[in-house]
Design a protein around this motif. Sequence first.
Motif, PDB file in Angstrom:
ATOM      1  N   PRO A  61      -1.801 -48.863 -24.609  1.00  0.00           N
ATOM      2  CA  PRO A  61      -1.060 -49.924 -25.302  1.00  0.00           C
ATOM      3  C   PRO A  61       0.241 -49.468 -25.964  1.00  0.00           C
ATOM      4  O   PRO A  61       1.276 -50.126 -25.813  1.00  0.00           O
ATOM      5  CB  PRO A  61      -2.073 -50.432 -26.331  1.00  0.00           C
ATOM      6  N   ALA A  62       0.187 -48.350 -26.680  1.00  0.00           N
ATOM      7  CA  ALA A  62       1.393 -47.875 -27.373  1.00  0.00           C
ATOM      8  C   ALA A  62       2.499 -47.531 -26.379  1.00  0.00           C
ATOM      9  O   ALA A  62       3.683 -47.785 -26.633  1.00  0.00           O
ATOM     10  CB  ALA A  62       1.053 -46.665 -28.238  1.00  0.00           C
ATOM     11  N   ASP A  63       2.129 -46.948 -25.235  1.00  0.00           N
ATOM     12  CA  ASP A  63       3.121 -46.608 -24.221  1.00  0.00           C
ATOM     13  C   ASP A  63       3.697 -47.865 -23.572  1.00  0.00           C
ATOM     14  O   ASP A  63       4.893 -47.924 -23.266  1.00  0.00           O
ATOM     15  CB  ASP A  63       2.492 -45.717 -23.143  1.00  0.00           C
ATOM     16  N   PHE A  64       2.853 -48.859 -23.346  1.00  0.00           N
ATOM     17  CA  PHE A  64       3.326 -50.102 -22.744  1.00  0.00           C
ATOM     18  C   PHE A  64       4.332 -50.785 -23.667  1.00  0.00           C
ATOM     19  O   PHE A  64       5.389 -51.251 -23.216  1.00  0.00           O
ATOM     20  CB  PHE A  64       2.148 -51.027 -22.468  1.00  0.00           C
ATOM     21  N   ILE A  65       4.036 -50.840 -24.936  1.00  0.00           N
ATOM     22  CA  ILE A  65       4.949 -51.458 -25.899  1.00  0.00           C
ATOM     23  C   ILE A  65       6.244 -50.662 -25.988  1.00  0.00           C
ATOM     24  O   ILE A  65       7.345 -51.236 -26.044  1.00  0.00           O
ATOM     25  CB  ILE A  65       4.267 -51.575 -27.276  1.00  0.00           C
ATOM     26  N   LYS A  66       6.128 -49.343 -25.960  1.00  0.00           N
ATOM     27  CA  LYS A  66       7.327 -48.496 -25.998  1.00  0.00           C
ATOM     28  C   LYS A  66       8.226 -48.775 -24.787  1.00  0.00           C
ATOM     29  O   LYS A  66       9.449 -48.875 -24.923  1.00  0.00           O
ATOM     30  CB  LYS A  66       6.907 -47.024 -26.021  1.00  0.00           C
ATOM     31  N   ILE A  96       6.382 -41.673 -21.965  1.00  0.00           N
ATOM     32  CA  ILE A  96       5.216 -42.523 -21.729  1.00  0.00           C
ATOM     33  C   ILE A  96       4.460 -42.030 -20.498  1.00  0.00           C
ATOM     34  O   ILE A  96       5.023 -41.349 -19.642  1.00  0.00           O
ATOM     35  CB  ILE A  96       5.602 -44.015 -21.556  1.00  0.00           C
ATOM     36  N   ARG A  97       3.183 -42.360 -20.419  1.00  0.00           N
ATOM     37  CA  ARG A  97       2.325 -41.873 -19.330  1.00  0.00           C
ATOM     38  C   ARG A  97       1.817 -43.050 -18.497  1.00  0.00           C
ATOM     39  O   ARG A  97       1.346 -44.047 -19.042  1.00  0.00           O
ATOM     40  CB  ARG A  97       1.162 -41.077 -19.905  1.00  0.00           C
ATOM     41  N   LEU A  98       1.896 -42.893 -17.186  1.00  0.00           N
ATOM     42  CA  LEU A  98       1.446 -43.906 -16.238  1.00  0.00           C
ATOM     43  C   LEU A  98       0.237 -43.381 -15.479  1.00  0.00           C
ATOM     44  O   LEU A  98       0.285 -42.304 -14.903  1.00  0.00           O
ATOM     45  CB  LEU A  98       2.563 -44.240 -15.244  1.00  0.00           C
ATOM     46  N   HIS A  99      -0.824 -44.168 -15.470  1.00  0.00           N
ATOM     47  CA  HIS A  99      -2.038 -43.819 -14.750  1.00  0.00           C
ATOM     48  C   HIS A  99      -2.095 -44.627 -13.452  1.00  0.00           C
ATOM     49  O   HIS A  99      -2.396 -45.819 -13.465  1.00  0.00           O
ATOM     50  CB  HIS A  99      -3.270 -44.118 -15.611  1.00  0.00           C
ATOM     51  N   PHE A 100      -1.797 -43.979 -12.344  1.00  0.00           N
ATOM     52  CA  PHE A 100      -1.784 -44.647 -11.038  1.00  0.00           C
ATOM     53  C   PHE A 100      -3.192 -44.645 -10.449  1.00  0.00           C
ATOM     54  O   PHE A 100      -3.469 -43.981  -9.445  1.00  0.00           O
ATOM     55  CB  PHE A 100      -0.798 -43.945 -10.103  1.00  0.00           C
ATOM     56  N   ASP A 123      15.769 -61.673 -14.952  1.00  0.00           N
ATOM     57  CA  ASP A 123      16.002 -63.020 -15.486  1.00  0.00           C
ATOM     58  C   ASP A 123      14.783 -63.924 -15.327  1.00  0.00           C
ATOM     59  O   ASP A 123      14.849 -65.113 -15.642  1.00  0.00           O
ATOM     60  CB  ASP A 123      17.200 -63.664 -14.764  1.00  0.00           C
ATOM     61  N   ASN A 124      13.679 -63.356 -14.836  1.00  0.00           N
ATOM     62  CA  ASN A 124      12.486 -64.170 -14.568  1.00  0.00           C
ATOM     63  C   ASN A 124      11.243 -63.317 -14.851  1.00  0.00           C
ATOM     64  O   ASN A 124      10.409 -63.099 -13.979  1.00  0.00           O
ATOM     65  CB  ASN A 124      12.526 -64.620 -13.101  1.00  0.00           C
ATOM     66  N   LEU A 125      11.170 -62.841 -16.091  1.00  0.00           N
ATOM     67  CA  LEU A 125      10.121 -61.889 -16.485  1.00  0.00           C
ATOM     68  C   LEU A 125       8.944 -62.573 -17.164  1.00  0.00           C
ATOM     69  O   LEU A 125       9.121 -63.481 -17.988  1.00  0.00           O
ATOM     70  CB  LEU A 125      10.678 -60.853 -17.465  1.00  0.00           C
ATOM     71  N   PHE A 126       7.741 -62.068 -16.847  1.00  0.00           N
ATOM     72  CA  PHE A 126       6.515 -62.506 -17.503  1.00  0.00           C
ATOM     73  C   PHE A 126       5.715 -61.257 -17.858  1.00  0.00           C
ATOM     74  O   PHE A 126       5.454 -60.407 -17.002  1.00  0.00           O
ATOM     75  CB  PHE A 126       5.716 -63.441 -16.591  1.00  0.00           C
ATOM     76  N   ILE A 127       5.344 -61.156 -19.130  1.00  0.00           N
ATOM     77  CA  ILE A 127       4.712 -59.948 -19.653  1.00  0.00           C
ATOM     78  C   ILE A 127       3.255 -60.219 -19.996  1.00  0.00           C
ATOM     79  O   ILE A 127       2.944 -61.194 -20.698  1.00  0.00           O
ATOM     80  CB  ILE A 127       5.442 -59.443 -20.920  1.00  0.00           C
ATOM     81  N   ILE A 128       2.356 -59.341 -19.535  1.00  0.00           N
ATOM     82  CA  ILE A 128       0.921 -59.500 -19.778  1.00  0.00           C
ATOM     83  C   ILE A 128       0.337 -58.219 -20.355  1.00  0.00           C
ATOM     84  O   ILE A 128       0.557 -57.120 -19.835  1.00  0.00           O
ATOM     85  CB  ILE A 128       0.176 -59.848 -18.475  1.00  0.00           C
ATOM     86  N   MET A 129      -0.452 -58.380 -21.412  1.00  0.00           N
ATOM     87  CA  MET A 129      -1.133 -57.244 -22.038  1.00  0.00           C
ATOM     88  C   MET A 129      -2.560 -57.659 -22.388  1.00  0.00           C
ATOM     89  O   MET A 129      -2.864 -58.863 -22.463  1.00  0.00           O
ATOM     90  CB  MET A 129      -0.383 -56.804 -23.293  1.00  0.00           C
ATOM     91  N   THR A 130      -3.447 -56.699 -22.587  1.00  0.00           N
ATOM     92  CA  THR A 130      -4.823 -56.989 -23.005  1.00  0.00           C
ATOM     93  C   THR A 130      -5.204 -56.094 -24.171  1.00  0.00           C
ATOM     94  O   THR A 130      -4.644 -55.012 -24.346  1.00  0.00           O
ATOM     95  CB  THR A 130      -5.830 -56.765 -21.853  1.00  0.00           C
ATOM     96  N   ASP A 131      -6.191 -56.552 -24.939  1.00  0.00           N
ATOM     97  CA  ASP A 131      -6.587 -55.782 -26.132  1.00  0.00           C
ATOM     98  C   ASP A 131      -7.651 -54.735 -25.779  1.00  0.00           C
ATOM     99  O   ASP A 131      -8.742 -54.718 -26.346  1.00  0.00           O
ATOM    100  CB  ASP A 131      -7.075 -56.710 -27.254  1.00  0.00           C
ATOM    101  N   ARG A 132      -7.315 -53.816 -24.865  1.00  0.00           N
ATOM    102  CA  ARG A 132      -8.266 -52.788 -24.461  1.00  0.00           C
ATOM    103  C   ARG A 132      -7.560 -51.440 -24.326  1.00  0.00           C
ATOM    104  O   ARG A 132      -6.367 -51.336 -24.569  1.00  0.00           O
ATOM    105  CB  ARG A 132      -8.942 -53.168 -23.134  1.00  0.00           C
ATOM    106  N   ALA A 138      -2.085 -52.874 -34.986  1.00  0.00           N
ATOM    107  CA  ALA A 138      -0.654 -52.557 -35.029  1.00  0.00           C
ATOM    108  C   ALA A 138       0.004 -52.858 -33.681  1.00  0.00           C
ATOM    109  O   ALA A 138       1.135 -53.354 -33.626  1.00  0.00           O
ATOM    110  CB  ALA A 138      -0.452 -51.089 -35.405  1.00  0.00           C
ATOM    111  N   ASP A 139      -0.707 -52.565 -32.585  1.00  0.00           N
ATOM    112  CA  ASP A 139      -0.185 -52.885 -31.254  1.00  0.00           C
ATOM    113  C   ASP A 139      -0.029 -54.395 -31.091  1.00  0.00           C
ATOM    114  O   ASP A 139       0.952 -54.866 -30.496  1.00  0.00           O
ATOM    115  CB  ASP A 139      -1.121 -52.351 -30.167  1.00  0.00           C
TER     116      ASP A 139
END
Length: 205
Positions: A61-66, A96-100, A123-132, A138-139
């Motif tokens: 989560p912290a990396d995604f927000i960053k 930030i770290r990406l887990h492929f 110009d056509n962005l949609f952002i999705i996050m989950t609480d996991r 804070a996130d």
Amino acid sequence: MFSLIKKISNRLLRKCINQKLRARLKNHQMSVISSNCNGALMLHDLGEQFRSPFVNLYLAPADFIKYLQNPTFYHTQILQFEQTEQPYPVATLADIRLHFMHYHSEQDAREKWQQRSARINWDNLFIIMTDRDGFTEADLQAFDALPYTHKVVFVHKPYPEIKSAVYIRGFEQQSQVGALYEYSGWLGKKYYDQFDYVSWFNQKS
């Protein structure tokens, strides 16, 4: 036998659901940036092209927000793959770290990242996050403060004070939402169907 019947039933019903979802979709150029697989699986249900590299991977989560706080910077950085104990490629992009997690090789992960990064429709962005995956209060506050018109965070309990929070029922006894792309019952419905994401995608301004 019972579980097999349920699985087959859900798959057949899902085909019908996906046809109806696709018929409703009007916005066919959106880029979905998601902290995990939910966004890509929604697009798969809709038969849409991936216009973002955030497919088959996840970020803490912290990396995604960053990343979301300065995406232009991160897309000028080069993926640096690490040697880890994970059975999939892991790379850093600056800090930030990406887990492929659904890629078989570093080469495949790098190629898909570059190809799909070039398709992003800013110009056509949609952002999705989950609480996991270590998500904190804070996130949640930091995500809600991000300057994106179209953003949602799926949560396992109500947060009426958070404008971007979407409460997904079924995980109240847990500390986070589960796999939202899984079927939630017998009718071909997935957990993320509790959110009308087609209407959301159609809100492009």
